[in-house]
Design a protein around this motif. Structure first.
Motif, PDB file in Angstrom:
ATOM      1  N   HIS A 173       0.887  -1.069   0.141  1.00  0.00           N
ATOM      2  CA  HIS A 173      -0.029  -0.179   0.000  1.00  0.00           C
ATOM      3  C   HIS A 173       1.071   1.227  -0.308  1.00  0.00           C
ATOM      4  CE1 HIS A 173      -2.732   2.792   2.674  1.00  0.00           C
ATOM      5  NE2 HIS A 173      -3.111   3.223   1.139  1.00  0.00           N
ATOM      6  N   ILE A 174       0.872   1.925  -0.962  1.00  0.00           N
ATOM      7  CA  ILE A 174       1.747   3.238  -1.290  1.00  0.00           C
ATOM      8  C   ILE A 174       0.778   4.276  -1.067  1.00  0.00           C
ATOM      9  CG2 ILE A 174       3.104   4.303  -2.819  1.00  0.00           C
ATOM     10  CD1 ILE A 174       3.066   1.854  -4.656  1.00  0.00           C
ATOM     11  N   PHE A 175       1.181   5.080   0.289  1.00  0.00           N
ATOM     12  CA  PHE A 175       0.375   6.239   0.620  1.00  0.00           C
ATOM     13  C   PHE A 175       1.326   7.361   0.686  1.00  0.00           C
ATOM     14  CE2 PHE A 175       1.854   3.527   4.462  1.00  0.00           C
ATOM     15  CZ  PHE A 175       2.551   4.556   4.814  1.00  0.00           C
ATOM     16  N   ALA A 197      13.334  -5.418  -7.855  1.00  0.00           N
ATOM     17  CA  ALA A 197      12.820  -6.599  -7.774  1.00  0.00           C
ATOM     18  C   ALA A 197      11.938  -6.990  -6.452  1.00  0.00           C
ATOM     19  CB  ALA A 197      13.830  -7.799  -7.895  1.00  0.00           C
ATOM     20  N   LEU A 198      10.757  -6.247  -6.398  1.00  0.00           N
ATOM     21  CA  LEU A 198      10.060  -6.299  -5.248  1.00  0.00           C
ATOM     22  C   LEU A 198       8.909  -7.057  -5.913  1.00  0.00           C
ATOM     23  CD1 LEU A 198       8.906  -5.994  -2.415  1.00  0.00           C
ATOM     24  CD2 LEU A 198       7.966  -3.645  -3.184  1.00  0.00           C
ATOM     25  N   PRO A 199       8.665  -8.466  -5.738  1.00  0.00           N
ATOM     26  CA  PRO A 199       7.617  -9.112  -6.073  1.00  0.00           C
ATOM     27  C   PRO A 199       6.178  -9.079  -5.250  1.00  0.00           C
ATOM     28  CG  PRO A 199       9.001 -10.712  -4.848  1.00  0.00           C
ATOM     29  CD  PRO A 199       9.630  -9.412  -4.913  1.00  0.00           C
ATOM     30  N   VAL A 200       5.070  -8.591  -5.543  1.00  0.00           N
ATOM     31  CA  VAL A 200       3.931  -8.409  -4.798  1.00  0.00           C
ATOM     32  C   VAL A 200       2.760  -9.009  -5.856  1.00  0.00           C
ATOM     33  CG1 VAL A 200       4.586  -6.375  -3.505  1.00  0.00           C
ATOM     34  CG2 VAL A 200       3.653  -5.897  -5.852  1.00  0.00           C
ATOM     35  N   ASP A 201       1.842  -8.874  -5.208  1.00  0.00           N
ATOM     36  CA  ASP A 201       0.653  -9.587  -6.101  1.00  0.00           C
ATOM     37  C   ASP A 201      -0.556  -8.317  -6.163  1.00  0.00           C
ATOM     38  OD1 ASP A 201       0.755 -12.718  -6.066  1.00  0.00           O
ATOM     39  OD2 ASP A 201       1.015 -12.252  -3.873  1.00  0.00           O
ATOM     40  N   CYS A 202      -0.416  -7.417  -5.342  1.00  0.00           N
ATOM     41  CA  CYS A 202      -1.288  -6.195  -5.685  1.00  0.00           C
ATOM     42  C   CYS A 202      -0.556  -4.992  -5.053  1.00  0.00           C
ATOM     43  CB  CYS A 202      -2.503  -6.584  -5.104  1.00  0.00           C
ATOM     44  SG  CYS A 202      -3.836  -5.099  -4.900  1.00  0.00           S
ATOM     45  N   ALA A 203      -0.761  -3.936  -5.844  1.00  0.00           N
ATOM     46  CA  ALA A 203      -0.488  -2.509  -5.384  1.00  0.00           C
ATOM     47  C   ALA A 203      -1.467  -1.742  -5.249  1.00  0.00           C
ATOM     48  CB  ALA A 203       0.647  -1.908  -6.152  1.00  0.00           C
ATOM     49  N   ILE A 204      -1.604  -0.917  -4.075  1.00  0.00           N
ATOM     50  CA  ILE A 204      -2.801  -0.223  -3.783  1.00  0.00           C
ATOM     51  C   ILE A 204      -2.287   1.405  -3.553  1.00  0.00           C
ATOM     52  CG2 ILE A 204      -4.658   0.434  -2.302  1.00  0.00           C
ATOM     53  CD1 ILE A 204      -4.791  -2.441  -1.281  1.00  0.00           C
ATOM     54  N   VAL A 205      -2.593   2.228  -4.375  1.00  0.00           N
ATOM     55  CA  VAL A 205      -2.054   3.659  -4.319  1.00  0.00           C
ATOM     56  C   VAL A 205      -3.153   4.525  -3.602  1.00  0.00           C
ATOM     57  CG1 VAL A 205      -1.243   5.396  -5.820  1.00  0.00           C
ATOM     58  CG2 VAL A 205      -0.792   3.022  -6.556  1.00  0.00           C
ATOM     59  N   SER A 206      -2.554   5.248  -2.662  1.00  0.00           N
ATOM     60  CA  SER A 206      -3.564   6.243  -2.155  1.00  0.00           C
ATOM     61  C   SER A 206      -2.995   7.961  -2.444  1.00  0.00           C
ATOM     62  CB  SER A 206      -3.821   5.911  -0.777  1.00  0.00           C
ATOM     63  OG  SER A 206      -4.408   4.863  -0.431  1.00  0.00           O
ATOM     64  N   ASN A 207      -3.616   8.847  -2.179  1.00  0.00           N
ATOM     65  CA  ASN A 207      -3.063  10.237  -1.774  1.00  0.00           C
ATOM     66  C   ASN A 207      -2.227  10.569  -3.037  1.00  0.00           C
ATOM     67  OD1 ASN A 207      -4.581  10.111   0.882  1.00  0.00           O
ATOM     68  ND2 ASN A 207      -2.550   9.143   1.568  1.00  0.00           N
ATOM     69  N   ASN A 208      -2.663  10.327  -4.119  1.00  0.00           N
ATOM     70  CA  ASN A 208      -1.703  10.624  -5.391  1.00  0.00           C
ATOM     71  C   ASN A 208      -0.061  10.143  -5.006  1.00  0.00           C
ATOM     72  OD1 ASN A 208      -3.683  11.518  -6.786  1.00  0.00           O
ATOM     73  ND2 ASN A 208      -3.638  13.372  -5.564  1.00  0.00           N
ATOM     74  N   LEU A 225       1.808   7.691  -5.943  1.00  0.00           N
ATOM     75  CA  LEU A 225       2.529   7.351  -6.987  1.00  0.00           C
ATOM     76  C   LEU A 225       1.753   7.795  -8.476  1.00  0.00           C
ATOM     77  CD1 LEU A 225       4.616   5.214  -7.722  1.00  0.00           C
ATOM     78  CD2 LEU A 225       2.770   3.434  -8.117  1.00  0.00           C
ATOM     79  N   ARG A 226       2.579   8.742  -9.103  1.00  0.00           N
ATOM     80  CA  ARG A 226       2.484   9.425 -10.546  1.00  0.00           C
ATOM     81  C   ARG A 226       2.555   8.719 -11.592  1.00  0.00           C
ATOM     82  NH1 ARG A 226       0.248  14.489  -9.437  1.00  0.00           N
ATOM     83  NH2 ARG A 226       0.182  15.212  -7.352  1.00  0.00           N
ATOM     84  N   THR A 227       3.623   7.794 -11.338  1.00  0.00           N
ATOM     85  CA  THR A 227       3.998   6.984 -12.477  1.00  0.00           C
ATOM     86  C   THR A 227       4.714   5.711 -11.914  1.00  0.00           C
ATOM     87  OG1 THR A 227       5.781   6.906 -14.540  1.00  0.00           O
ATOM     88  CG2 THR A 227       6.543   8.212 -12.380  1.00  0.00           C
ATOM     89  N   LEU A 228       4.503   4.621 -12.912  1.00  0.00           N
ATOM     90  CA  LEU A 228       5.071   3.190 -12.520  1.00  0.00           C
ATOM     91  C   LEU A 228       6.779   3.394 -12.703  1.00  0.00           C
ATOM     92  CD1 LEU A 228       2.330   1.052 -14.043  1.00  0.00           C
ATOM     93  CD2 LEU A 228       2.683   1.802 -11.599  1.00  0.00           C
ATOM     94  N   GLY A 229       7.228   4.313 -13.280  1.00  0.00           N
ATOM     95  CA  GLY A 229       8.661   4.514 -13.448  1.00  0.00           C
ATOM     96  C   GLY A 229       9.015   3.968 -14.834  1.00  0.00           C
ATOM     97  N   LYS A 230      10.161   4.052 -15.152  1.00  0.00           N
ATOM     98  CA  LYS A 230      10.834   3.536 -16.286  1.00  0.00           C
ATOM     99  C   LYS A 230      10.560   1.978 -16.545  1.00  0.00           C
ATOM    100  CE  LYS A 230      14.665   7.001 -16.194  1.00  0.00           C
ATOM    101  NZ  LYS A 230      15.827   7.298 -16.208  1.00  0.00           N
TER     102      LYS A 230
END
Length: 693
Positions: A616-618, A627-638, A640-645
């Motif tokens: 959960h990214i807040f 190399a962070l393996p996750v099953d689900c990412a949850i974005v809050s409060n703006n 994460l504005r981009t998933l990166g390169k």
């Protein structure tokens, strides 16, 4: 065997309701001309059938064709009454509406930041120009921009495009759109400054306009002569049906004590006025006669309904007691069940969607329960003292109403007040005194000294009522909360109650088989639900505008994650989240942030639960680790504005963007997720995210 002959209109109302329900759940759009032809054909079939049966030596009962006609009449009533079926209705317009003309048709509802009023559309301006249009729009009017609400009959020129009322964004959340659609309201519009201009006033119903003005004047009288804001709010709610002045804590206390019906001006209040009129006019009964008595009581009831603003609940109760009053002169030729059936038939003929109204269902269930159960409960004990007799009679009325309304109330409100009997023994007499005193205050408003005295007496009575309600609500185990039953279980409880009535009437042991069937069906459905709940592990990310909320649910336990503001907002949690917890069998709620499977990760929270990994990214401070393996990412409060390169190794099967993110960030992340073949879910558009693991 039960003899149905004395209950002829009960059967007619039953088949009429069956036709209405068939049209609601299995709708077919039928034009007016074929509908009328079908109706005439069925009436002709019934008359022909009856004539043949009369002439034939063999007797056939023509009742089936008549009852079928009634059922089809109920079906056609729904299809023809539905405003949405009109070709010029807003719902059929596909162009963007620039402006529209509308007329205010409701009393204003007062919210913390908005006025809430209903407007009936008369015309719309689109790219092709002005067109005639119809439909109702629920207006949310900014109170800062419009300090005073609009009046009934005000003609508005509104800028903007009304939006369809959305369906619930969270599982099992109250379907407000469905509730409004029963009143043919399917659009809403939020009005900011200069969005609406009043161009005139032309009430479509002069009687309704005068009634609403009278109610506004009555509320002003209460505010002038009754000391205390809370007391003014209770007086307006109990006497006039205006609950805008009630605070949430007091409202919850009335609900927890089982006395909520006191605040809803409906059958109880109209019944009190009817009984009071019967008592006061008893000495003049010989002079007035039965018909004179009935006419005066009916005139009094409709005068009271007029003062309360002719609200739908008061109109239903007044209609019901109008038929009861008319039935008085025909006492030997009718019974109360037929009278109630006639009143229900008349109301549903005017507004068939009332059959799905909670207040309509509870009103008729309560009255039927009192009519049937009270005569059987009251003789069970014959106390000696006058006071004990009155207390026992009132207790029997409360028990009878609770027996009849328990399945419906449990299904809709998910709680049962354990001390309802104690609370009602005190609240009902006080509500009677408050109602009479309140009417007396309105009648004496022209003489200030008397109005002042009545206002202070009313304030004292309301303070006493509030104290009793608060004490009852605060008693240990005052309510059974989170009482969740499925629609099937509600019907099983109704069937069980019906089996109990049949057992009392027929006194045959075979009826017990029916009761056992309903009991087993109820228990089997409950067992299946609990078994399913014990097996599932579920992640739910809720949709709440401006907030983050997530439940991890397993075997009756919820691990709850929320932002700090929402965690303190019990009202929002109750409205958006509690229903899903009840449906999922949650009995214990734990703070997820304190659990060992959750840990902070620099602007994010990493959760490893049941072999399922969530990040959960807040905060903007978060940086994707390599190399962070996750099953689900949850974005809050703006955050994460981009998933990166693209070359960054981000293994991400699912991306969830909750309601605390802006529309711009949501769209940008959706576009990036599409390019990277990542499953995307935005709760603002798609509703809550649910995942079984």
């Amino acid at each position: 065997m039960i003899q149905w002959t004395p209950y002829a209109f009960v059967r007619i109302a039953f088949y009429f309701i069956a036709g209405i329900l068939s049209a609601i759940y299995f709708p077919l759009r039928i034009a007016l001309e074929p509908a009328l032809l079908t109706g005439f054909a069925l009436v002709a079939l019934y008359l022909a059938h009856a004539l043949l049966c009369w002439r034939s030596s063999r007797k056939f009962n023509p009742g089936w064709s008549g009852l079928l006609t009634v059922a089809l009449m109920g079906y056609l009533t729904v299809t023809q009454r539905s405003e949405i079926n009109r070709s010029d209705h807003l719902i059929h317009n596909s162009d963007t509406i620039q402006y529209y003309r509308a007329v205010i048709t409701s009393y204003p509802g007062e919210g913390p930041k908005t006025w809430k009023q209903i407007a009936e559309v008369k015309g719309i301006r689109i790219s092709r120009g002005w067109l005639a249009a119809s439909g109702k729009v629920l207006l949310y009017i900014n109170r800062e921009a419009y300090p005073l609400p609009f009046r009934y009959g005000d003609i508005l020129l509104v800028k903007g495009n009304p939006q369809l009322i959305p369906r619930p964004a969270n599982p099992h959340e109250f379907d407000y759109g469905r509730f409004l659609s029963l009143r043919y309201i399917v659009h809403q519009h939020y009005l900011q400054k200069d969005a609406a201009i009043r161009t005139g006033n032309n009430p479509s119903n002069a009687i309704m306009a005068l009634s609403m003005a009278t109610r506004t004047r009555a509320v002003a009288i209460f505010q002038r002569y009754i000391p205390g804001d809370q007391e003014q709010g209770v007086a307006s709610a109990l006497v006039l049906g205006d609950k805008g002045g009630l605070d949430d804590n007091l409202y919850d206390a009335f609900a927890a004590s089982g006395t909520m019906h006191v605040l809803a001006v409906s059958g109880l209040h109209v019944g009190i006025i009817y009984a009071m009129m019967m008592f006061l006019l008893r000495p003049a009964r010989r002079f007035l006669g039965k018909w004179g008595l009935a006419l005066i009581s009916i005139l009094t009831l409709w005068t009271y309904a007029f003062v309360t603003g002719l609200s739908p609940s008061v109109l239903r109760a007044t209609m019901m007691f109008t038929f009861v009053a008319f039935a008085g002169p025909w006492a030997r030729r009718t019974n109360i069940y037929n009278t109630l059936a006639v009143s229900a038939f008349a109301l549903l003929l005017i507004e068939p969607n009332l059959i799905l109204s909670v207040s309509f269902q509870l009103s008729y269930a309560a009255v039927l329960g009192i009519v049937y159960f009270y005569p059987r409960l009251a003789p069970a004990w014959q106390p000696d003292s006058w006071i004990a007799v009155r207390v026992w009679q009132m207790s029997c009325v409360s028990i009878a109403a609770q027996l009849a309304t328990f399945p419906i109330a449990s299904y809709y409100f998910h709680q049962f007040p354990l001390y309802f009997l104690i609370a009602n023994l005190l609240a009902i007499p006080l509500s009677f005194a408050i109602l009479v005193t309140g009417i007396g205050l309105l009648a004496s408003a022209l003489w200030t000294p008397l109005a002042w005295a009545m206002g202070h007496l009313l304030s004292y009575l309301i303070l006493t009522l509030n104290k009793i309600v608060a004490i009852t609500a605060d008693l240990p185990f005052s309510t059974i909360d989170d009482l969740y039953i499925t629609p099937l279980q509600c019907w099983m409880l109704i069937g069980l109650a019906g089996a109990g009535i049949l057992l009392c009437e027929l006194r045959q042991f075979r009826v017990m088989y029916l009761a056992v069937f309903f009991s087993l069906a109820f228990g089997f459905d409950q067992w299946i639900r609990e078994f399913r709940e014990s097996q599932e592990n579920k992640v739910v990310v809720y949709q709440l505008s401006g907030h983050f909320a997530m439940d991890l649910i397993h075997n009756g336990t919820s691990y709850f994650f929320a932002d700090s503001l929402l965690a303190k907002d019990a009202k929002s949690i109750d409205y958006h989240i509690t229903a899903n917890r009840m449906a999922s069998g949650v009995r214990e709620i734990c703070n997820g942030q304190d659990q060992p499977f959750a840990r902070e990760l620099g602007g994010a929270r990493l959760i490893r639960w049941k072999e399922y990994t969530i990040i959960h990214i807040f905060s903007n401070d978060f940086k994707w680790p390599a190399a962070l393996p996750v099953d689900c990412a949850i974005v809050s409060n703006n955050a994460l504005r981009t998933l990166g390169k693209p070359e960054v190794d981000v293994h991400l099967p699912q991306l969830v963007v909750d309601g605390s993110n802006s529309a711009y960030v949501t769209r940008r992340l959706e576009e990036e997720a599409a390019r990277r073949a990542i499953a995307f879910h935005a709760t603002r558009e798609a509703g809550a995210y649910e995942k079984e693991i």
